[in-house]
Design a protein around this motif. Structure first.
Motif, mmCIF file in Angstrom:
data_model
loop_
_atom_site.group_PDB
_atom_site.id
_atom_site.type_symbol
_atom_site.label_atom_id
_atom_site.label_comp_id
_atom_site.label_asym_id
_atom_site.label_seq_id
_atom_site.Cartn_x
_atom_site.Cartn_y
_atom_site.Cartn_z
ATOM 1 N N PRO A 288 40.443 28.425 41.679
ATOM 2 C CA PRO A 288 40.207 27.638 42.898
ATOM 3 C C PRO A 288 38.733 27.637 43.263
ATOM 4 N N LEU A 289 38.293 26.495 43.711
ATOM 5 C CA LEU A 289 36.900 26.403 44.120
ATOM 6 C C LEU A 289 36.672 27.098 45.454
ATOM 7 N N ARG A 290 37.703 27.159 46.278
ATOM 8 C CA ARG A 290 37.594 27.846 47.556
ATOM 9 C C ARG A 290 37.891 29.324 47.388
ATOM 10 N N ILE A 355 48.369 33.613 44.078
ATOM 11 C CA ILE A 355 48.308 32.145 44.102
ATOM 12 C C ILE A 355 48.825 31.558 42.794
ATOM 13 N N GLU A 356 48.376 32.114 41.675
ATOM 14 C CA GLU A 356 48.796 31.613 40.371
ATOM 15 C C GLU A 356 50.279 31.869 40.135
ATOM 16 N N ARG A 357 50.756 33.040 40.587
ATOM 17 C CA ARG A 357 52.161 33.392 40.383
ATOM 18 C C ARG A 357 53.083 32.496 41.217
ATOM 19 N N GLU A 358 52.702 32.179 42.437
ATOM 20 C CA GLU A 358 53.548 31.379 43.326
ATOM 21 C C GLU A 358 53.322 29.875 43.138
ATOM 22 N N GLY A 362 46.716 22.851 45.676
ATOM 23 C CA GLY A 362 45.592 22.628 46.567
ATOM 24 C C GLY A 362 44.554 23.717 46.489
ATOM 25 N N GLY A 363 44.807 24.695 45.644
ATOM 26 C CA GLY A 363 43.821 25.771 45.523
ATOM 27 C C GLY A 363 42.782 25.498 44.481
ATOM 28 N N SER A 364 42.929 24.435 43.712
ATOM 29 C CA SER A 364 41.957 24.123 42.673
ATOM 30 C C SER A 364 41.505 22.696 42.824
ATOM 31 N N ASN A 365 40.377 22.414 42.265
ATOM 32 C CA ASN A 365 39.802 21.076 42.320
ATOM 33 C C ASN A 365 39.234 20.763 40.964
#
Length: 367
Positions: A288-290, A355-358, A362-365
């Motif tokens: 994720p960028l954020r 995050i990756e497991r669930e 919207g966490g990556s761009n």
């Protein structure tokens, strides 16, 4: 009183018989001088004989007395060098006296000399072998990173952890200074790449992309892909601790390598290394960028869940280079753990794992 009876008798006989007198007179003078030379000659001969004898004996005695001391004096340094040395022999005779000692040492030390030569040759052989092995290892690393160093010591320093230094050496002899330089060189090169690759992106987007590309995890991925993990030089640590320590400092070593390349070959060489290993990551970001903690918190709030809770599970490693293992908890979900050189870094890793497991969107761009 002189006895002249014999002369008187002779004169009388000559008067009585002329012939007999003449004969007597002829015999008388001849017989008379005999005692004279005998009396006079004896003292002279004895004097000469005595003089000659005394002269010869004195000469012989003097010759012998002079010859014997000289011979003894000359023989003493040769036959008894120790006594001559102890009695304070003249400086000119010093080398002659020392010569036998040198000869004696030369007979006594061949074994030691040969042993020292063998030890030296063995030591030099081991040193040469170590240098050859180090040169071969450096050549293999250079082939993987794509840069041949004019100063191999820079490459060696880039892989030296502070724990591998001897107590007499400074911390500056480890990779830390090169890491500092490489971090900023990497930031400059990646910023230039982003500026040219995304002409329509604003400053905020470029900053987010930059932060993702230069983070320690990204650098560690690059170092791992180049096979640099086993090249890190550590001190006396256990096998398990060494493995964890290598993984934790892998990103630091990657930045140190960039700093070493920059010092050795300048900006062009460093830029070439970064472009070869970051271009693909720049166009296809994997994380994720954020900030992952922000993404997880927003997702949890959207699900009606409380704010994620982070707790320290374990702290390992030496005091100067600790490692933290942190877990993140959300109700109804299995905890996720992350490891980092600081608590904040470990929390970010734990949030990324959840995050990756669930499958949080919207966490990556991909931009």
């Amino acid at each position: 009183m002189i006895d002249d009876s014999h002369d008187i008798r002779t004169t009388q006989a000559a008067a009585a018989s002329p012939q007999a007198g003449a004969t007597a007179l002829e015999a008388a003078p001849k017989a008379a001088p005999r005692p004279k030379p005998e009396v006079k000659a004896e003292p002279k001969n004895e004097t000469k004989t005595e003089t000659k004898t005394e002269t010869k004996s004195e000469a012989k005695a003097e010759t012998k007395s002079e010859a014997k001391p000289d011979a003894k004096i000359e023989a003493k340094p040769d036959t008894r060098p120790s006594s001559a040395d102890a009695s304070g022999t003249v400086a000119e005779q010093g080398p002659e006296i020392a010569a036998p000692d040198a000869g004696t040492d030369s007979h006594e030390k061949p074994g030691k000399a040969k042993g020292s030569r063998r030890t030296k040759s063995a030591g030099s052989g081991a040193t040469k072998s170590a240098k050859v092995a180090e040169k071969a290892a450096n050549a293999a690393i250079e082939a993987r990173i794509g840069h041949r160093f004019a100063d191999p010591s820079l490459l060696s320093t880039a892989f030296t952890h502070v724990s591998a230094l001897k107590s007499s050496k400074k911390r500056g002899d480890s990779y830390q200074r090169l890491e500092f330089l490489g971090d900023h060189v990497l930031g400059l090169i990646v910023s230039d790449m982003l500026y040219r690759s995304f002409p329509s992106a604003d400053e905020g987007e470029l900053s987010k992309r930059l932060a993702d590309l230069v983070r320690k995890e990204s650098c560690a991925d690059v170092a791992k892909s180049l096979g640099l993990l086993d090249d890190i030089k550590l001190g006396a640590v256990g096998a398990g601790a060494g493995a964890r320590l290598r993984k934790s400092v892998l990103g630091d070593v990657c930045e140190a390598v960039i700093g070493a390349i920059f010092l050795d070959g300048g900006y062009t060489a460093a830029s070439g290394f970064v472009e070869r290993n970051w271009t693909e990551r720049m166009h296809k970001p994997r994380r994720p960028l954020r900030d992952p903690k922000t993404v997880l918190q927003e997702w949890a709030q959207g699900k009606g869940l409380p704010t994620p809770v982070y707790r320290e599970v374990e702290r390992t490693g030496p005091h100067h280079d600790p490692q933290f293992r942190v877990a993140v908890d959300l109700p109804g979900l299995e905890p996720a753990e992350g490891v980092g050189g600081s608590k904040r870094a470990a929390e970010k890793v734990a949030a990324s794992v959840m995050i990756e497991r669930e499958g949080v969107s919207g966490g990556s761009n991909d931009g």
